[in-house]
Design a protein around this motif. Structure first.
Motif, PDB file in Angstrom:
ATOM      1  N   THR A   4      -3.557   5.087  -2.135  1.00  0.00           N
ATOM      2  CA  THR A   4      -3.748   4.649  -0.963  1.00  0.00           C
ATOM      3  C   THR A   4      -3.308   5.690  -0.030  1.00  0.00           C
ATOM      4  O   THR A   4      -2.458   6.608  -0.333  1.00  0.00           O
ATOM      5  CB  THR A   4      -3.078   3.546  -0.680  1.00  0.00           C
ATOM      6  OG1 THR A   4      -1.793   3.691  -0.727  1.00  0.00           O
ATOM      7  CG2 THR A   4      -3.340   2.338  -1.322  1.00  0.00           C
ATOM      8  N   LYS A   5      -4.009   5.877   1.323  1.00  0.00           N
ATOM      9  CA  LYS A   5      -3.837   6.740   2.385  1.00  0.00           C
ATOM     10  C   LYS A   5      -2.400   6.671   2.826  1.00  0.00           C
ATOM     11  O   LYS A   5      -1.581   7.619   3.080  1.00  0.00           O
ATOM     12  CB  LYS A   5      -4.572   6.561   3.264  1.00  0.00           C
ATOM     13  CG  LYS A   5      -6.027   7.166   3.172  1.00  0.00           C
ATOM     14  CD  LYS A   5      -6.183   8.855   3.253  1.00  0.00           C
ATOM     15  CE  LYS A   5      -7.539   9.241   3.291  1.00  0.00           C
ATOM     16  NZ  LYS A   5      -7.616  10.658   3.445  1.00  0.00           N
ATOM     17  N   PRO A  64       1.024  -1.272   0.042  1.00  0.00           N
ATOM     18  CA  PRO A  64      -0.007   0.093   0.048  1.00  0.00           C
ATOM     19  C   PRO A  64       0.658   1.175  -0.005  1.00  0.00           C
ATOM     20  O   PRO A  64       0.419   2.418  -0.547  1.00  0.00           O
ATOM     21  CB  PRO A  64      -0.677  -0.295   1.323  1.00  0.00           C
ATOM     22  CG  PRO A  64      -0.405  -1.221   2.007  1.00  0.00           C
ATOM     23  CD  PRO A  64       0.542  -2.105   1.256  1.00  0.00           C
TER      24      PRO A  64
END
Length: 138
Positions: A11-12, A5
């Motif tokens: 994505t954060k 991620p």
């Protein structure tokens, strides 16, 4: 397909790791809704409104500094690019020398001179044939 991620741009985790997310700032978490009913108190409302204004000011200031810090690297790149373009433009600039109407007809405006650093008085204007650029209204 499994992906890390921190390497996937949407994505954060990536945004936070790359320093692009403002969630690092604690003022955003400060403004959470509280679903607890509170008995009305005039002083509490006034202090709450003052606090909301102050939090808004702090948040705006932090967002500006965050943006400036992120754009500092691109600002240096832009300056370097502009300097490079100016150097290229200075080395390849040619101007038309202003000519009398008779000389312009005989040379067809093909006489060009190189612009040097000392000759700033040369004009870049090409004389017209006496026609105006405006629209004629009948």
């Amino acid at each position: 397909m499994k992906r890390n991620p921190r390497k996937v741009r949407w994505t954060k985790a990536f945004r936070k790791a790359a320093g692009k997310e403002m969630t690092i700032d604690s003022t955003i978490d400060f403004e959470k809704r509280r679903n607890v009913p509170v008995r009305y108190d005039r002083e509490l409302v006034q202090t709450t409104v003052k606090a909301m204004k102050r939090v808004g000011e702090i948040k705006a200031r932090r967002e500006r500094t965050f943006y400036k810090n992120r754009m500092a690297a691109s600002r240096e790149k832009q300056k370097a690019h502009r300097r490079k373009m100016l150097e290229q433009a200075k080395s390849s600039v040619t101007l038309h020398e202003p000519l009398a109407a008779e000389e312009a007809e005989s040379l067809n405006g093909s006489k060009k001179i190189k612009l040097t650093v000392n000759s700033k008085h040369k004009s870049a204007l090409i004389p017209g044939e006496g026609k105006s650029m405006g629209m004629d209204i009948d």
